[in-house]
Scaffold this motif. Structure first.
Motif, PDB file in Angstrom:
ATOM      1  N   LYS A  38      -2.670   3.105   3.045  1.00  0.00           N
ATOM      2  CA  LYS A  38      -2.517   1.664   3.311  1.00  0.00           C
ATOM      3  C   LYS A  38      -1.073   1.325   3.703  1.00  0.00           C
ATOM      4  O   LYS A  38      -0.824   0.621   4.674  1.00  0.00           O
ATOM      5  N   VAL A  39      -0.120   1.852   2.919  1.00  0.00           N
ATOM      6  CA  VAL A  39       1.297   1.540   3.165  1.00  0.00           C
ATOM      7  C   VAL A  39       1.742   2.129   4.502  1.00  0.00           C
ATOM      8  O   VAL A  39       2.417   1.461   5.295  1.00  0.00           O
ATOM      9  N   GLY A  41      -0.141   2.726   6.999  1.00  0.00           N
ATOM     10  CA  GLY A  41      -0.805   1.904   8.005  1.00  0.00           C
ATOM     11  C   GLY A  41       0.001   0.655   8.315  1.00  0.00           C
ATOM     12  O   GLY A  41       0.261   0.331   9.482  1.00  0.00           O
ATOM     13  N   ARG A  42       0.418  -0.051   7.273  1.00  0.00           N
ATOM     14  CA  ARG A  42       1.202  -1.275   7.466  1.00  0.00           C
ATOM     15  C   ARG A  42       2.543  -0.980   8.137  1.00  0.00           C
ATOM     16  O   ARG A  42       3.019  -1.743   8.968  1.00  0.00           O
ATOM     17  N   MET A  43       3.162   0.144   7.753  1.00  0.00           N
ATOM     18  CA  MET A  43       4.449   0.494   8.355  1.00  0.00           C
ATOM     19  C   MET A  43       4.306   0.855   9.837  1.00  0.00           C
ATOM     20  O   MET A  43       5.256   0.723  10.605  1.00  0.00           O
ATOM     21  N   ASN A  45       2.033  -0.593  11.768  1.00  0.00           N
ATOM     22  CA  ASN A  45       1.397  -1.755  12.381  1.00  0.00           C
ATOM     23  C   ASN A  45      -0.107  -1.564  12.622  1.00  0.00           C
ATOM     24  O   ASN A  45      -0.629  -1.849  13.692  1.00  0.00           O
ATOM     25  N   ARG A  46      -0.800  -1.026  11.593  1.00  0.00           N
ATOM     26  CA  ARG A  46      -2.258  -0.934  11.636  1.00  0.00           C
ATOM     27  C   ARG A  46      -2.792  -1.219  10.238  1.00  0.00           C
ATOM     28  O   ARG A  46      -2.016  -1.430   9.302  1.00  0.00           O
ATOM     29  N   TRP A  47      -4.107  -1.193  10.073  1.00  0.00           N
ATOM     30  CA  TRP A  47      -4.691  -1.641   8.805  1.00  0.00           C
ATOM     31  C   TRP A  47      -4.745  -0.576   7.716  1.00  0.00           C
ATOM     32  O   TRP A  47      -4.608  -0.885   6.555  1.00  0.00           O
ATOM     33  N   SER A  50     -10.120   0.125   5.470  1.00  0.00           N
ATOM     34  CA  SER A  50     -10.483  -1.264   5.137  1.00  0.00           C
ATOM     35  C   SER A  50     -11.988  -1.498   5.143  1.00  0.00           C
ATOM     36  O   SER A  50     -12.438  -2.615   4.939  1.00  0.00           O
TER      37      SER A  50
END
Length: 352
Positions: A38-39, A41-43, A45-47, A50
């Motif tokens: 998850k982290v 992914g966020r770094m 720029n994606r989900w 989910s």
């Protein structure tokens, strides 16, 4: 008769502790994988995951079922007994070291410390010993696979762990000198006086030792930027190229269990363990239940912060070249660790 009853109570409470800690550790391993995905992914720029369950929270369960139901293949030319025992060694060593970690304040029921499975007076040595045996699992997996990529991966892992284990062990000597003990409870107690200011990281001036521990721990657990043993772009999948199904899952779990162990040890040795960062600044609040739970909360927060640092570094730094990896361990970390021991000894001698 009373002796027998006492022993039965001790045995039951000890088994209960072991089961609870094992279940929590394995759950933490599964959700550390999800946290990382998850982290990252966020770094990037994606989900991240989910779809399975709300916010992707059931993804570890889906992954576990998928791996469990996959076909378990063993290569024809593999050394079968060693091929099977290698992942067992890796996972067992990763899980055993949790046994000596005190993850809460001293809370005794019927004379049994509820927040520490085994309070050993050489707890730190036990952790270092068990984690160094874990590399046998990796070495055997590469050799027994009879695959050149797997063998290269296991050789890299072995030389990497040997190189960085020295720096890791030496980085902890300063902490042991300050506490005057190898018992983890004593090391935590030596940092409990004034909160943050008593921690070895700040008040103990062991920030250099913490940096060395951090670097060596990344190398020990084969994590980026030191993930040379399983460098996908070079070695297919490194030492677990030939592994599938639950055997692959065991290596995967061992890696994340080692990350959690490293985070727990860093918390105990440098960040005051389960003690509050505010020390005795605030008066004790709540009843005995709150007093027992609050240290566990602080411990979990510190371990989580350390795991997030692991993930952040993986998302940020590129992989080392192999000669750089070796030079960094032997020519930089090792001399700095020795200098830290000398400096700490001098300061303690002058104070004494």
């Amino acid at each position: 008769m009373s002796h027998l009853t006492d022993f039965q109570t001790f045995l039951l409470l000890s088994i209960l502790k072991i089961v609870v800690v094992l279940v929590i550790t394995l759950t933490a391993v599964a959700y550390t994988v999800l946290l990382e995905r998850k982290v990252l992914g966020r770094m990037q720029n994606r989900w991240g995951p989910s779809r399975v369950g709300p916010f992707g929270l059931l993804q570890p369960l889906a992954d576990g079922i998928k791996l469990f139901l996959k076909e378990d293949l063993i290569p024809m030319a593999a050394e079968r007994p060693l091929f099977i025992i290698a992942p067992i060694i890796a996972l067992t060593c990763a899980l055993i070291s949790i046994a000596v970690v005190p993850f809460g304040a001293v809370t005794r029921i019927q004379g049994v410390d509820m927040f520490n499975i085994a309070d050993i007076n050489i707890g730190l040595l036990v952790i270092l010993g068990i984690t160094s045996i874990g590399v046998y699992g990796i070495a055997l997996s590469g050799w027994s696979s009879n695959n050149k990529f797997a063998l290269l991966g296991s050789l890299r892992a072995t030389s990497q762990v040997i190189s960085y284990e020295l720096a890791l062990g030496l980085s902890l000597v300063g902490v042991v000198l300050r506490a005057g003990s190898l018992r983890l409870r004593d090391i935590v107690a030596s940092q409990s006086g004034h909160g943050l200011l008593s921690w070895n990281l700040f008040g103990g001036f062991q920030i250099v030792a913490f940096f060395i521990y951090l670097m060596a721990a990344y190398a020990e657990t084969n994590r980026a930027p030191f993930d040379l043993p399983e460098a996908e772009s070079e070695l297919v999948a490194g030492y677990h190229t030939e592994y599938s199904s639950m055997k692959f899952a065991m290596f995967f779990m061992a890696e994340y269990a080692n990350m959690i162990t490293v985070a727990c040890v860093a918390t105990l040795l440098f960040l005051g363990g389960p003690t509050s960062p505010f020390g005795n600044l605030f008066p004790s609040v709540g009843g005995p239940f709150v007093q027992a739970v609050l240290p566990i909360f602080w411990f979990v927060v510190k371990v989580l912060a350390f795991l997030l640092l692991y993930i952040w570094i993986r998302a940020t730094l590129p992989r080392f070249r192999y000669d750089q990896l070796m030079a960094f361990g032997w020519k930089f970390l090792l001399p700095v660790a020795l200098l830290n021991i000398i400096a700490t000894s001098l300061v303690l001698a002058l104070r004494g």
